[in-house]
Design a protein around this motif. Structure first.
Motif, mmCIF file in Angstrom:
data_model
loop_
_atom_site.group_PDB
_atom_site.id
_atom_site.type_symbol
_atom_site.label_atom_id
_atom_site.label_comp_id
_atom_site.label_asym_id
_atom_site.label_seq_id
_atom_site.Cartn_x
_atom_site.Cartn_y
_atom_site.Cartn_z
ATOM 1 N N CYS A 130 95.528 23.391 25.795
ATOM 2 C CA CYS A 130 94.095 23.313 25.524
ATOM 3 C C CYS A 130 93.791 23.996 24.192
ATOM 4 O O CYS A 130 94.226 25.124 23.948
ATOM 5 C CB CYS A 130 93.312 23.988 26.653
ATOM 6 S SG CYS A 130 91.537 24.020 26.386
ATOM 7 N N ALA A 147 95.717 26.645 28.250
ATOM 8 C CA ALA A 147 96.016 26.042 29.552
ATOM 9 C C ALA A 147 96.484 24.613 29.341
ATOM 10 O O ALA A 147 96.364 24.055 28.257
ATOM 11 C CB ALA A 147 94.767 26.076 30.433
ATOM 12 N N ARG A 148 97.024 24.000 30.388
ATOM 13 C CA ARG A 148 97.521 22.624 30.275
ATOM 14 C C ARG A 148 96.355 21.690 30.007
ATOM 15 O O ARG A 148 95.386 21.654 30.748
ATOM 16 C CB ARG A 148 98.232 22.225 31.566
ATOM 17 C CG ARG A 148 98.728 20.817 31.565
ATOM 18 C CD ARG A 148 100.205 20.781 31.939
ATOM 19 N NE ARG A 148 100.732 19.430 31.879
ATOM 20 C CZ ARG A 148 101.391 18.959 30.837
ATOM 21 N NH1 ARG A 148 101.599 19.708 29.789
ATOM 22 N NH2 ARG A 148 101.874 17.736 30.848
ATOM 23 N N SER A 149 96.445 20.891 28.939
ATOM 24 C CA SER A 149 95.352 19.980 28.575
ATOM 25 C C SER A 149 95.471 18.684 29.363
ATOM 26 O O SER A 149 96.545 18.322 29.849
ATOM 27 C CB SER A 149 95.364 19.689 27.081
ATOM 28 O OG SER A 149 96.529 18.992 26.726
ATOM 29 N N TYR A 155 91.525 19.303 25.507
ATOM 30 C CA TYR A 155 91.079 20.425 26.331
ATOM 31 C C TYR A 155 91.592 20.341 27.756
ATOM 32 O O TYR A 155 91.926 19.265 28.265
ATOM 33 C CB TYR A 155 89.549 20.480 26.377
ATOM 34 C CG TYR A 155 88.903 20.535 25.024
ATOM 35 C CD1 TYR A 155 89.227 21.535 24.112
ATOM 36 C CD2 TYR A 155 87.973 19.591 24.636
ATOM 37 C CE1 TYR A 155 88.641 21.590 22.872
ATOM 38 C CE2 TYR A 155 87.371 19.636 23.393
ATOM 39 C CZ TYR A 155 87.713 20.638 22.515
ATOM 40 O OH TYR A 155 87.130 20.688 21.293
ATOM 41 N N CYS A 156 91.587 21.491 28.431
ATOM 42 C CA CYS A 156 91.921 21.563 29.849
ATOM 43 C C CYS A 156 90.727 21.022 30.642
ATOM 44 O O CYS A 156 89.668 20.711 30.073
ATOM 45 C CB CYS A 156 92.222 23.004 30.246
ATOM 46 S SG CYS A 156 90.820 24.134 30.059
ATOM 47 N N THR A 157 90.866 20.918 31.960
ATOM 48 C CA THR A 157 89.806 20.371 32.801
ATOM 49 C C THR A 157 88.511 21.150 32.643
ATOM 50 O O THR A 157 87.439 20.575 32.488
ATOM 51 C CB THR A 157 90.253 20.382 34.279
ATOM 52 O OG1 THR A 157 91.507 19.709 34.380
ATOM 53 C CG2 THR A 157 89.233 19.708 35.165
#
Length: 179
Positions: A130, A147-149, A155-157
């Protein structure tokens, strides 16, 4: 009217300068010069660096003869509607308009949403991370979420929900703002 040539002669330039300082519009000057467009007049004015023109082409009226400006006031609230007769002879009073109250916005603090351990510097940032900026970019503590995008998004959630608002919500917010 001057003999209209295809080029800007010294005579035409002098007339242009005079008409410009007299306050004529570019369209009026073009008509006066003949064989030249309004845009050509504007271009020549800019190339000559002309400025300091009169406010309008009309002769200046004295302030004593000028019509005073009408005082303006804030618009008043609409008059209340009288009760309307109902088909069954029942008098129905209109419902008073209530001010629109907006739900308080809840802002999730970025610090609470992303653990400090996941935050990364620009040097550690990867394609699958992210890219939401966190903090002041001029400070050494500045980081990205990390964070994991979401696949195909930067972007992330959590941050995608903040960054991308559905069209229906934007239209609703625009209508509320106008009301």
């Amino acid at each position: 009217m001057i003999d209209a040539g295809a080029t800007w002669t010294d005579e035409r330039v002098e007339l242009l300068k005079k008409l410009w300082t007299d306050g004529l519009s570019a369209s009026q000057i073009a008509a006066e010069l003949g064989n030249v467009t309004r845009n050509a007049v504007i271009g020549k004015v800019h190339r000559l660096g002309l400025s300091g023109r009169a406010k309008d082409a009309k002769p200046a009226a004295s302030t004593a003869t000028a019509r005073p400006r009408k005082a303006t006031r804030a618009p008043s609230a609409p008059a209340p509607l009288p009760p309307q007769p109902h088909p069954n002879n029942v008098v129905v009073a209109p419902i008073a308009l209530q001010p629109v109250t907006q739900e308080p916005s809840v802002y999730i603090e970025d610090d609470l949403a992303v653990p400090v351990s996941e935050r990364v510097t620009i040097m550690d940032l990867r394609e699958s991370m992210c890219r939401w900026p966190m903090g002041d970019p001029t400070k050494p503590e500045f980081r990205f979420c990390g964070a994991r995008s979401i696949t195909g998004l930067p972007y992330c959630t959590h941050h995608a929900r903040v960054a991308y608002q559905p069209v229906a919500d934007r239209k609703r917010d625009r209508r509320l703002a106008r009301a």
